[in-house]
Write an enzyme that holds these catalytic residues in place. Structure first.
Site, PDB file in Angstrom:
ATOM      1  CE  LYS A  76      -1.918  -0.742   4.072  1.00 30.31           C
ATOM      2  NZ  LYS A  76      -1.325  -1.994   4.536  1.00 30.31           N
ATOM      3  NE  ARG A 117      -3.502  -1.276  10.587  1.00 32.80           N
ATOM      4  CZ  ARG A 117      -2.446  -0.702  10.031  1.00 32.80           C
ATOM      5  NH1 ARG A 117      -2.490   0.542   9.654  1.00 32.80           N
ATOM      6  NH2 ARG A 117      -1.351  -1.402   9.845  1.00 32.80           N
ATOM      7  NE  ARG A 138       7.462  -3.257   5.677  1.00 32.28           N
ATOM      8  CZ  ARG A 138       6.192  -2.903   5.678  1.00 32.28           C
ATOM      9  NH1 ARG A 138       5.493  -2.843   4.563  1.00 32.28           N
ATOM     10  NH2 ARG A 138       5.599  -2.632   6.811  1.00 32.28           N
ATOM     11  NE  ARG A 160       7.457  -0.701  10.378  1.00 37.52           N
ATOM     12  CZ  ARG A 160       6.361  -0.545   9.639  1.00 37.52           C
ATOM     13  NH1 ARG A 160       6.417   0.137   8.510  1.00 37.52           N
ATOM     14  NH2 ARG A 160       5.217  -1.047  10.021  1.00 37.52           N
ATOM     15  NE  ARG A 211       2.265  -4.823  11.442  1.00 35.85           N
ATOM     16  CZ  ARG A 211       3.071  -4.213  10.573  1.00 35.85           C
ATOM     17  NH1 ARG A 211       4.291  -4.657  10.397  1.00 35.85           N
ATOM     18  NH2 ARG A 211       2.652  -3.180   9.892  1.00 35.85           N
TER      19      ARG A 211
HETATM   20  P1  AMP Z   1       1.485   0.511   9.441  1.00 33.33           P
HETATM   21  O1  AMP Z   1       2.775   1.155   9.167  1.00 33.33           O
HETATM   22  O2  AMP Z   1       0.324   1.125   8.704  1.00 33.33           O
HETATM   23  O3  AMP Z   1       1.510  -0.987   9.249  1.00 33.33           O
HETATM   24  O4  AMP Z   1       1.160   0.767  10.984  1.00 33.33           O
HETATM   25  C1  AMP Z   1       2.028   0.331  12.027  1.00 33.33           C
HETATM   26  C2  AMP Z   1       1.237   0.158  13.312  1.00 33.33           C
HETATM   27  O5  AMP Z   1       0.650   1.412  13.704  1.00 33.33           O
HETATM   28  C3  AMP Z   1       0.064  -0.813  13.239  1.00 33.33           C
HETATM   29  O6  AMP Z   1       0.466  -2.161  13.391  1.00 33.33           O
HETATM   30  C4  AMP Z   1      -0.784  -0.319  14.407  1.00 33.33           C
HETATM   31  O7  AMP Z   1      -0.253  -0.716  15.649  1.00 33.33           O
HETATM   32  C5  AMP Z   1      -0.622   1.191  14.317  1.00 33.33           C
HETATM   33  N1  AMP Z   1      -1.663   1.775  13.431  1.00 33.33           N
HETATM   34  C6  AMP Z   1      -1.463   2.398  12.237  1.00 33.33           C
HETATM   35  N2  AMP Z   1      -2.631   2.806  11.710  1.00 33.33           N
HETATM   36  C7  AMP Z   1      -3.590   2.418  12.585  1.00 33.33           C
HETATM   37  C8  AMP Z   1      -5.008   2.525  12.594  1.00 33.33           C
HETATM   38  N3  AMP Z   1      -5.676   3.105  11.590  1.00 33.33           N
HETATM   39  N4  AMP Z   1      -5.670   2.003  13.666  1.00 33.33           N
HETATM   40  C9  AMP Z   1      -5.012   1.428  14.687  1.00 33.33           C
HETATM   41  N5  AMP Z   1      -3.696   1.270  14.736  1.00 33.33           N
HETATM   42  C10 AMP Z   1      -2.972   1.770  13.691  1.00 33.33           C
END
Ligand code: AMP
Length: 212
Positions: free
Chosen positions: A13, A88, A127, A160, A171
């Site tokens: 994404k 999400r 990654r 990360r 996740r």
């Molecule tokens: P991402 O980089 O989008 O995979 O986000 C990393 C982490 O941030 C996720 O695994 C969640 O812990 C938190 N996070 C990001 N966006 C959201 C969201 N919309 N709702 C809840 N947690 C989020």
């Protein structure tokens, strides 16, 4: 234009959002990036969400929705924006629709980047992320010009904490339980378009451009 990118963690994404950002000239709002910046800068928000993010769980809905709601009211979002990683959960999507509707506004398009779990686990092992500017790379699919060095800012690339295998598996569990239901949610509203995210990055990009 207001676009949401849906898809499992590691589906691509962020990469695809980045590739259409230039074409559309609108900002990307990545909630994950906002949280990571706050963690890095040790802000109160960062302190609050660090343990949650490191475990692969989700930050509480109200906190994320408020953050995005504030962000889209800034001037640079007047011509639209790309959301990467938000919403999400169904409550986030419902609340966000309500916030937009209050302004007589709505999301235009939701793009679901589809990749099976097995491919996600192997992809995420490769990654690499720049802790300085947030840019992400992949040892196979999007290799940096110099090994382990960020192309954009020269920072040292790292894995990360939440890209480690056990966390990735969690996740994915969290994704299927909380985020996947959004596919039907937006499909029922006639906003959803699916793209096969297992293909080459350039091919996926071309298909997305065709949808815009
Ligand atoms: P991402 O980089 O989008 O995979 O986000 C990393 C982490 O941030 C996720 O695994 C969640 O812990 C938190 N996070 C990001 N966006 C959201 C969201 N919309 N709702 C809840 N947690 C989020």
């Amino acid at each position: 234009m207001k676009i949401i990118f849906l898809g499992a963690p590691g589906a691509g994404k962020g990469t695809q959002a980045e590739m259409i950002r230039g074409k559309l000239g609108i900002p990307i709002i990545s909630t994950g990036d906002i949280f990571r910046q706050n963690i890095k800068n040790r802000t109160p928000l960062g302190e609050k969400v660090k343990a949650i993010i490191d475990s692969g769980e989700l930050v509480p809905d109200s906190l994320v929705t408020e953050l995005v709601s504030d962000r889209i009211s800034r001037e640079d979002c007047a011509g639209g924006y790309i959301l990467d990683g938000f919403p999400r959960t169904i409550p986030q999507a419902e609340e966000f629709d309500r916030i937009l509707a209050e302004k007589g506004d709505a999301i235009d398009l939701v793009i679901d980047v589809e990749v099976p779990d097995e491919a996600i686990v192997s992809r995420m092992g490769g990654r690499r992320t720049c802790p300085v500017c947030g840019e992400s790379f992949h040892v196979v699919y999007k290799a940096p010009r110099k090994e382990n060095i960020c192309d954009r800012c020269g920072g040292p690339l790292t894995i990360r904490d939440d890209d480690k295998e056990e966390v990735v598996k969690n996740r994915l569990v969290v994704y299927h339980k909380n985020t996947q239901p959004l596919i039907s949610y937006y499909e029922e509203k006639g906003k959803l378009r699916r793209v096969d995210g297992t293909r080459d990055i350039g091919e996926v990009h071309e298909e997305i451009v065709g949808l815009l």
